[in-house]
Design a protein around this motif. Sequence first.
Motif, PDB file in Angstrom:
ATOM      1  N   ARG A  19       0.643  -1.272  -0.130  1.00  0.00           N
ATOM      2  CA  ARG A  19       0.112  -0.003  -0.128  1.00  0.00           C
ATOM      3  C   ARG A  19       0.743   1.412  -0.110  1.00  0.00           C
ATOM      4  N   GLU A  22       2.247   1.865  -3.423  1.00  0.00           N
ATOM      5  CA  GLU A  22       1.315   2.320  -4.407  1.00  0.00           C
ATOM      6  C   GLU A  22       0.912   3.577  -4.228  1.00  0.00           C
ATOM      7  N   GLN A  23       0.942   4.100  -3.067  1.00  0.00           N
ATOM      8  CA  GLN A  23       0.277   5.435  -2.806  1.00  0.00           C
ATOM      9  C   GLN A  23       1.517   6.357  -3.288  1.00  0.00           C
ATOM     10  N   CYS A  64       9.607   5.497  -0.584  1.00  0.00           N
ATOM     11  CA  CYS A  64       8.287   5.594  -0.844  1.00  0.00           C
ATOM     12  C   CYS A  64       7.935   7.023  -0.428  1.00  0.00           C
ATOM     13  N   CYS A  66       6.986   8.166   2.339  1.00  0.00           N
ATOM     14  CA  CYS A  66       5.964   7.929   3.615  1.00  0.00           C
ATOM     15  C   CYS A  66       6.541   8.947   4.723  1.00  0.00           C
ATOM     16  N   GLU A 229      -4.518   3.189  10.904  1.00  0.00           N
ATOM     17  CA  GLU A 229      -4.155   2.405   9.890  1.00  0.00           C
ATOM     18  C   GLU A 229      -3.881   0.873   9.991  1.00  0.00           C
TER      19      GLU A 229
END
Length: 286
Positions: A19, A22-23, A64, A66, A229
């Motif tokens: 996830r 993909e984000q 990523c 994040c 989450e």
Amino acid sequence: MALRIPTLRQRRLGAELRRMREQAGFGGSHLASLLGVTPALVTQMENGKSAVSPERLREIAEACMCLNEPLVSALAGMASEREAAWWEEYRGVLAAAPIDVAEIEGHARRLRSFTIGFIPGLLQTAAYATAVFAKGYTPLADHEVARRVNFRLRRQRIVRSGETPYLALIHEAALRIQYGGPAVLREQLECLIEASELPEVSLRVVPFDTADFPGPSENLAYADGPVPELDTVQADSSHGSHIFDSPAQLAGYRAIFGRIEAVALTESESRDYIRSIMKEMNDRYA
């Protein structure tokens, strides 16, 4: 290195990594090039078949972009887990579904459940649980029933020890269905009242006459993770056990539990309601 057969929690960690990727808008091959690994390894980490160290997890989070540090820290904690839990003793002996449920409960920060057809497993007596398993769709041998009851009673320790706060929302139908007969149900109702007095247990009843009942038709369990989450929902249906953990699904089930809590009786009212059902039973079966 041989690939492992991942547990539910290991699969969840992998799903969160996917996830995260993909984000960021990355494909598996692109992330692999950023990490300097093969695309196959990225796939194996994301399906839980290859272990991820906390250091590797933070490297993936940085690649990523994040910025959700609470989530990254919680995932790093999951990646550092190495000690086998008690439910691993039953792996290969019981089906995967009850072990998955125990794993979810064992890592939860708070538990909520809503049941319609039976008393929640975390509050069942041995006699009641035996009757439930004995009346399943597929007949079970006595030793198999005993094994499942033992496993269910071991699951209850996190609630009865006060280790994990627990809210049990119980529909009146579950309080009246007589698994095992009147004596078994009477003992079960007495046990519910006792459990409702435990400091970390909140038991609330949804009566038949609740107007505009907003609840679902299946039995639900909601486990709070260290961050929202990482919450998890488990639902029972006639087709088996189902796990939900996508952001949209979690938001939907949070709303469902909120609506049920809004119409349920208070703790004190619920105890009185259970006592009134017990009195009806005593009058009927005296």
